[in-house]
Design an enzyme around this catalytic site. Structure first.
Site, PDB file in Angstrom:
ATOM      1  N   ASP A   1       5.878   8.244  -1.593  1.00 49.64           N
ATOM      2  CA  ASP A   1       5.761   7.029  -2.424  1.00 49.64           C
ATOM      3  C   ASP A   1       6.376   5.825  -1.713  1.00 49.64           C
ATOM      4  OD1 ASP A   1       7.713   8.928  -2.890  1.00 49.64           O
ATOM      5  OD2 ASP A   1       8.191   8.268  -4.906  1.00 49.64           O
TER       6      ASP A   1
ATOM      7  N   ASP B   1      -6.560   5.772   3.861  1.00 48.84           N
ATOM      8  CA  ASP B   1      -7.423   4.755   3.260  1.00 48.84           C
ATOM      9  C   ASP B   1      -6.638   3.475   2.991  1.00 48.84           C
ATOM     10  OD1 ASP B   1      -9.676   6.259   3.392  1.00 48.84           O
ATOM     11  OD2 ASP B   1     -10.136   6.194   1.252  1.00 48.84           O
TER      12      ASP B   1
ATOM     13  N   ASP C   1      -4.922  11.717   3.209  1.00 49.96           N
ATOM     14  CA  ASP C   1      -6.172  11.197   2.664  1.00 49.96           C
ATOM     15  C   ASP C   1      -5.923   9.824   2.038  1.00 49.96           C
ATOM     16  OD1 ASP C   1      -8.713  10.991   1.688  1.00 49.96           O
ATOM     17  OD2 ASP C   1      -8.504  12.514   0.124  1.00 49.96           O
TER      18      ASP C   1
ATOM     19  N   TYR D   1      -6.341  20.731  -0.988  1.00 54.01           N
ATOM     20  CA  TYR D   1      -7.805  20.700  -1.004  1.00 54.01           C
ATOM     21  C   TYR D   1      -8.425  22.051  -0.645  1.00 54.01           C
ATOM     22  CZ  TYR D   1      -7.202  15.592  -1.040  1.00 54.01           C
ATOM     23  OH  TYR D   1      -6.835  14.304  -1.345  1.00 54.01           O
TER      24      TYR D   1
ATOM     25  N   LYS E   1       7.168  15.000   0.388  1.00 53.07           N
ATOM     26  CA  LYS E   1       7.725  14.770  -0.952  1.00 53.07           C
ATOM     27  C   LYS E   1       8.813  15.825  -1.127  1.00 53.07           C
ATOM     28  CE  LYS E   1       7.579  12.780  -5.062  1.00 53.07           C
ATOM     29  NZ  LYS E   1       7.894  11.374  -5.319  1.00 53.07           N
TER      30      LYS E   1
END
Ligand code: NAD
Length: 366
Positions: A227, A255, A251, A146, A195
């Site tokens: 994942d 959520d 992020d 980001y 990852k």
């Protein structure tokens, strides 16, 4: 102890829920002999209305001088509010980004806890959550994808977009330290999410996290690929204590974790820098659809105040007392409308209360 707290009531339901958090903080201060000095500053739409910008340099200066900041929420309805008909850098959310950037708030902590009384609101099957869950996501907030360089341009006649994901060892180390320090205050387990099978940044992440772990021999460390973590959150959320991860993964996972608790109005958060300073705020937004009606759930703001006591002031007993008071009020059957049960068999057992009453009930249990 003397605290110097800056409040940013903000927009929408912000002022309504911050008032209740202050009510509870004042009760704690009275009981434990602390002195709290409050100062309010404007941010978001409230600041645009007065100064034409979402956060003035003067307001930042006041926030910087505080021990901690208690924030309600900022923003309005993007399709109807005049705050969204101005340049993007002058809109409400730009104030929040300026605050995070100027105060170097690189660590975001978001607990996800399932209250026994609110199990009905959890979208997971009962056998998955019958023992509840209690985790906290420690997310890197000022680096990674980001904040990397980005561009969109034509290369060999083909429109191409580029985003860069980079992390320095220093950035990873300081968030890893926050993760392990957080685990030391809890059940002493860190799940570091990356990852590593694909990304170089993840390989560095894992190496640095393992290095930091050596300073925390009491904490058990496991690594999990992102994942798999997304799947494990809905398969067996109870396994997690601290999830430590980078900006974009955090992020998305935070959520997902808040969704499985069933109510956004219950979830606090903290954004911290490398001192004891932090900005504490509900995970949800300004809820313009219910602003001014006196029905917002103040619990996320009240629990954010508890996080402030724990992380900025090391007042574990006081923080725990607020959390226990919240649980007691819920177990006595009091609910704001957002957590009122859909299950008709529970009607009569629970009592619907407004924002102010919920705040007062929690304060009375302290
Ligand atoms: P939201 O979280 O404000 O609302 C989503 C839904 O949850 C709404 O139905 C709302 O009524 C409900 N809700 C949220 N908090 C609640 C509470 N405490 N009690 C009861 N119900 C509650 O999300 P949104 O509608 O997407 O965003 C509204 C505004 O908030 C936007 O301007 C957005 O940019 C802003 N926002 C601000 C922050 C922040 O200040 N950190 C965070 C997220 C969104």
């Amino acid at each position: 102890m003397n605290f110097n707290i800056v409040c940013i009531p903000g927009d929408g339901i912000g002022p309504e829920i911050v008032a209740e958090a202050k009510k509870v903080l004042n009760k704690i201060a009275e009981k434990y002999g602390h002195n709290i000095a409050y100062k309010d500053i404007l941010m978001g739409g409230a600041s645009i209305d007065v100064y034409g910008e979402p956060l003035t340099d003067e307001a930042i200066k006041v926030a910087k001088a505080a021990d901690a900041v208690l924030l309600g929420s900022i923003g309005g309805n993007a399709s109807t509010s005049p705050w969204y008909r101005i340049a993007p850098e002058l809109r409400p959310e730009a104030g929040l980004l300026k605050l995070r950037k100027t105060l170097n708030l690189f660590a975001n902590l978001r607990p996800a806890y399932l209250y026994e009384e609110l199990q009905e609101a959890c979208p997971l099957r009962e056998n998955v959550v019958s023992d509840g869950f209690d985790m906290i996501i420690v997310r890197e907030l000022t680096g990674g994808l980001y904040f990397g360089e980005r561009s969109t341009r034509e290369i060999n006649g083909i429109l191409t977009a580029l985003d860069t994901l980079s992390y320095t060892e220093k950035e990873i180390r300081r968030i890893a330290v926050k993760g392990f320090e957080t685990a030391m205050k809890r059940r002493k387990k860190v799940t570091s999410v990356d990852k590593v099978n694909v990304l170089d940044s993840s390989r560095l992440w894992r190496k640095v996290v393992e290095d930091v772990a050596r300073d925390y021999p009491e904490v058990s460390l496991e690594h999990m690929i992102v994942d798999n973590c997304a799947m494990q959150l809905v398969k067996n959320p109870k396994q997690f204590d601290v999830i430590l991860t980078e900006n974009m993964f955090g992020d998305i996972l935070s959520d997902e974790a808040s969704m499985i608790t069933g109510s956004i109005g219950m979830l606090p958060s903290a954004s911290l820098n490398d001192t004891k300073f932090g900005v504490y705020e509900p995970s949800g937004g300004s809820a313009p659809d219910i602003a001014g009606k006196g029905i917002a759930n103040p619990i996320a703001a009240i629990l954010s105040a508890a996080m402030m006591l724990r992380y900025s002031f090391d007042l574990e007993n006081e923080a725990g007392e607020i959390e226990t008071a919240v649980k007691q009020v819920l177990s006595e059957g009091y609910r704001t409308v957002d957590i009122f049960p859909q299950d008709k068999s529970q009607y009569g057992v629970v009592k619907q209360v407004d924002t102010e009453t919920m705040g007062s009930l929690i304060a009375e249990h302290i």
